[in-house]
Write a protein that holds these residues in place. Structure first.
Motif, PDB file in Angstrom:
ATOM      1  N   GLY A 152      29.861  43.941  47.912  1.00 58.34           N
ATOM      2  CA  GLY A 152      31.386  44.114  47.480  1.00 58.34           C
ATOM      3  C   GLY A 152      31.223  44.955  46.313  1.00 58.34           C
ATOM      4  N   PRO A 153      32.198  44.774  45.482  1.00 58.16           N
ATOM      5  CA  PRO A 153      33.057  43.569  45.190  1.00 58.16           C
ATOM      6  C   PRO A 153      34.226  43.730  46.153  1.00 58.16           C
ATOM      7  N   MET A 154      35.114  42.477  45.883  1.00 57.14           N
ATOM      8  CA  MET A 154      36.090  42.295  47.055  1.00 57.14           C
ATOM      9  C   MET A 154      37.181  43.291  46.695  1.00 57.14           C
ATOM     10  N   PRO A 168      47.027  46.412  31.268  1.00 59.28           N
ATOM     11  CA  PRO A 168      46.541  47.535  30.689  1.00 59.28           C
ATOM     12  C   PRO A 168      45.017  47.465  30.889  1.00 59.28           C
ATOM     13  N   ARG A 169      44.255  48.724  30.675  1.00 60.53           N
ATOM     14  CA  ARG A 169      42.942  48.661  30.841  1.00 60.53           C
ATOM     15  C   ARG A 169      42.323  48.010  29.620  1.00 60.53           C
ATOM     16  N   ARG A 170      43.071  48.169  28.339  1.00 62.50           N
ATOM     17  CA  ARG A 170      42.616  47.742  27.213  1.00 62.50           C
ATOM     18  C   ARG A 170      42.606  46.138  26.997  1.00 62.50           C
ATOM     19  N   VAL A 171      43.428  45.467  27.783  1.00 62.15           N
ATOM     20  CA  VAL A 171      43.702  44.183  28.113  1.00 62.15           C
ATOM     21  C   VAL A 171      42.631  43.700  29.033  1.00 62.15           C
ATOM     22  N   ALA A 172      42.482  44.298  30.089  1.00 59.72           N
ATOM     23  CA  ALA A 172      41.466  43.935  31.288  1.00 59.72           C
ATOM     24  C   ALA A 172      40.052  43.980  30.857  1.00 59.72           C
ATOM     25  N   GLY A 173      39.861  44.950  29.976  1.00 57.75           N
ATOM     26  CA  GLY A 173      38.507  45.324  29.425  1.00 57.75           C
ATOM     27  C   GLY A 173      37.442  45.837  30.310  1.00 57.75           C
ATOM     28  N   ILE A 174      38.318  46.569  31.308  1.00 60.77           N
ATOM     29  CA  ILE A 174      37.339  47.411  32.253  1.00 60.77           C
ATOM     30  C   ILE A 174      37.426  49.012  32.112  1.00 60.77           C
ATOM     31  N   ALA A 228      41.305  45.115  40.327  1.00 63.26           N
ATOM     32  CA  ALA A 228      41.587  43.782  39.540  1.00 63.26           C
ATOM     33  C   ALA A 228      42.962  43.303  39.970  1.00 63.26           C
ATOM     34  N   TRP A 229      44.072  44.137  40.074  1.00 60.09           N
ATOM     35  CA  TRP A 229      45.293  43.893  40.538  1.00 60.09           C
ATOM     36  C   TRP A 229      45.299  43.245  41.789  1.00 60.09           C
ATOM     37  N   SER A 230      44.762  43.959  42.939  1.00 57.70           N
ATOM     38  CA  SER A 230      44.474  43.137  44.159  1.00 57.70           C
ATOM     39  C   SER A 230      43.907  41.924  44.074  1.00 57.70           C
ATOM     40  N   HIS A 231      42.878  42.019  43.425  1.00 56.83           N
ATOM     41  CA  HIS A 231      42.103  40.496  43.383  1.00 56.83           C
ATOM     42  C   HIS A 231      43.165  39.317  42.948  1.00 56.83           C
ATOM     43  N   TYR A 232      43.873  39.774  41.921  1.00 59.52           N
ATOM     44  CA  TYR A 232      44.929  38.661  41.397  1.00 59.52           C
ATOM     45  C   TYR A 232      45.950  38.508  42.547  1.00 59.52           C
ATOM     46  N   GLN A 233      46.351  39.249  43.010  1.00 62.55           N
ATOM     47  CA  GLN A 233      47.394  39.003  44.118  1.00 62.55           C
ATOM     48  C   GLN A 233      46.559  38.122  45.323  1.00 62.55           C
ATOM     49  N   HIS A 234      45.414  38.469  45.576  1.00 63.15           N
ATOM     50  CA  HIS A 234      44.531  37.448  46.457  1.00 63.15           C
ATOM     51  C   HIS A 234      44.439  36.286  45.845  1.00 63.15           C
ATOM     52  N   MET A 235      44.316  35.909  44.509  1.00 66.06           N
ATOM     53  CA  MET A 235      44.278  34.657  44.106  1.00 66.06           C
ATOM     54  C   MET A 235      45.531  33.996  44.002  1.00 66.06           C
ATOM     55  N   ALA A 236      46.722  34.788  44.228  1.00 73.10           N
ATOM     56  CA  ALA A 236      48.209  34.145  44.269  1.00 73.10           C
ATOM     57  C   ALA A 236      48.395  33.650  45.532  1.00 73.10           C
ATOM     58  N   ARG A 237      47.531  33.783  46.589  1.00 69.07           N
ATOM     59  CA  ARG A 237      47.297  33.297  47.954  1.00 69.07           C
ATOM     60  C   ARG A 237      46.760  32.198  48.146  1.00 69.07           C
ATOM     61  N   GLY A 238      47.247  31.151  47.284  1.00 70.43           N
ATOM     62  CA  GLY A 238      46.897  29.839  47.217  1.00 70.43           C
ATOM     63  C   GLY A 238      46.063  29.124  46.003  1.00 70.43           C
ATOM     64  N   TYR A 239      45.484  30.286  45.120  1.00 68.84           N
ATOM     65  CA  TYR A 239      44.504  29.449  43.944  1.00 68.84           C
ATOM     66  C   TYR A 239      45.297  29.317  42.799  1.00 68.84           C
ATOM     67  N   VAL A 295      43.688  35.777  34.459  1.00 68.61           N
ATOM     68  CA  VAL A 295      42.345  36.311  34.158  1.00 68.61           C
ATOM     69  C   VAL A 295      41.750  35.262  33.015  1.00 68.61           C
ATOM     70  N   GLN A 296      42.321  34.609  32.451  1.00 64.73           N
ATOM     71  CA  GLN A 296      41.698  33.666  31.734  1.00 64.73           C
ATOM     72  C   GLN A 296      41.111  32.369  32.463  1.00 64.73           C
ATOM     73  N   LYS A 297      41.660  32.050  33.261  1.00 67.02           N
ATOM     74  CA  LYS A 297      41.407  30.761  34.085  1.00 67.02           C
ATOM     75  C   LYS A 297      40.304  31.169  35.196  1.00 67.02           C
ATOM     76  N   PHE A 298      40.656  32.519  35.606  1.00 62.93           N
ATOM     77  CA  PHE A 298      39.681  33.055  36.707  1.00 62.93           C
ATOM     78  C   PHE A 298      39.102  34.421  36.255  1.00 62.93           C
ATOM     79  N   PRO A 299      38.163  34.386  35.485  1.00 65.69           N
ATOM     80  CA  PRO A 299      37.451  35.511  34.852  1.00 65.69           C
ATOM     81  C   PRO A 299      36.721  36.696  36.096  1.00 65.69           C
ATOM     82  N   GLU A 300      36.715  35.982  37.238  1.00 68.34           N
ATOM     83  CA  GLU A 300      35.968  37.131  38.238  1.00 68.34           C
ATOM     84  C   GLU A 300      37.278  38.019  38.468  1.00 68.34           C
ATOM     85  N   ILE A 301      38.727  37.958  38.284  1.00 62.46           N
ATOM     86  CA  ILE A 301      39.457  38.917  38.566  1.00 62.46           C
ATOM     87  C   ILE A 301      39.076  40.201  37.677  1.00 62.46           C
TER      88      ILE A 301
END
Length: 262
Positions: free
Chosen positions: A15-17, A256-262, A110-121, A130-136
């Motif tokens: 990966g990553p996914m 934003p990148r500064r919030v995402a920390g990436i 990361a945004w696409s990952h968040y959209q994936h988490m919106a599919r049932g998570y 991003v606080q509850k699911f830090p893997e995003i």
């Protein structure tokens, strides 16, 4: 060396996914000379189910045919950000095998990952999700996880998702060389978009589908999940909304990148 008695992966795509791993898995399926896990795309052995033991993992590859398969490979996109625990386990059990890492713009990933988490998570807005699911966010921290993979394995090949769109045959050549596979071009896979992230038409339906499928896989009923997919239920549960790319273009101010920390 691949042994028919106890077959294990000879290479991994970690990966990553949301970086083209589903496309890679379908490309491997289309080749017909790669042994993939039976009945399921991902076993999650090295990040969720290691306690089940190596024999359990090996059973996913017992259909390996030495006269047909040139390699045994798993595409496990959740492994990348589990590098600290997964990489040493893989090295201990599989040895210094080739590793492929797939990359894309970290914010779009990361945004696409968040959209994936919106599919049932989760229905949480992105800044709470991003606080509850830090893997995003964690799966986009390439500078943190790549050195760990490179410290454990001598052959780590990097692929850029943008290269898949611009030069699919060149992408496949790099992939194949990295895994010591005979080169077979992308063929009719070249123009295919696989597992593009979309928002579900119903969060409740998506959640039922997500956790129902996960429960069935947990008890080994892969064939039931695959039969339901073949019946078209995947699109009923998980599709119907906008694509992740469209959302990312409109809502970059939320991520934003500064919030995402990436």
């Amino acid at each position: 060396m691949i042994t028919p008695k106890n077959p294990k992966p000879t290479a991994l795509v970690v990966g990553p996914m949301k970086c083209g791993t589903s496309w890679i898995h379908e490309y491997f399926e289309s080749r017909r000379d790669i042994c993939l896990p039976s009945g399921v795309k991902e076993t999650f052995y090295y990040d969720r189910y290691h306690h089940r033991g190596l024999a359990w993992y090996e059973r996913h590859f017992r259909h390996f045919a030495p006269d047909q398969n040139v390699a045994i490979i798993e595409v496990g996109p959740s492994l990348f950000h589990a590098s600290g625990t997964a990489a040493p386990k893989i090295f201990e059990e599989l040895g210094d095998i080739p590793i492929v890492v797939t990359l894309r713009d970290p914010v779009k990933r990361a945004w696409s990952h968040y959209q994936h988490m919106a599919r049932g998570y989760t229905k949480l807005p992105v800044h709470q999700a991003v606080q509850k699911f830090p893997e995003i966010i964690e799966a986009s921290r390439y500078s943190k996880h790549l050195p760990i993979w490179k410290a454990h394995f001598s052959r780590v090949t990097l692929l850029q998702q943008s290269d898949l769109a611009e030069d699919p045959d060149g992408y496949v050549k790099t992939l194949s060389n990295g895994l010591s596979l005979p080169i077979k071009d992308a063929g009719n896979m070249a123009e295919r978009r696989v597992n593009e992230a979309t928002a579900p038409r119903s969060y409740v339906l998506a959640r039922i589908g997500r956790y129902g499928a996960r429960a069935l896989r947990f008890i080994g009923l892969y064939s039931v999940v695959n039969a339901l997919k073949s019946a078209g239920l995947k699109s009923v549960f998980f599709s119907g909304g906008k694509t992740a790319e469209a959302g990312c273009d409109r809502q970059r101010f939320e991520f934003p990148r500064r919030v995402a920390g990436i």
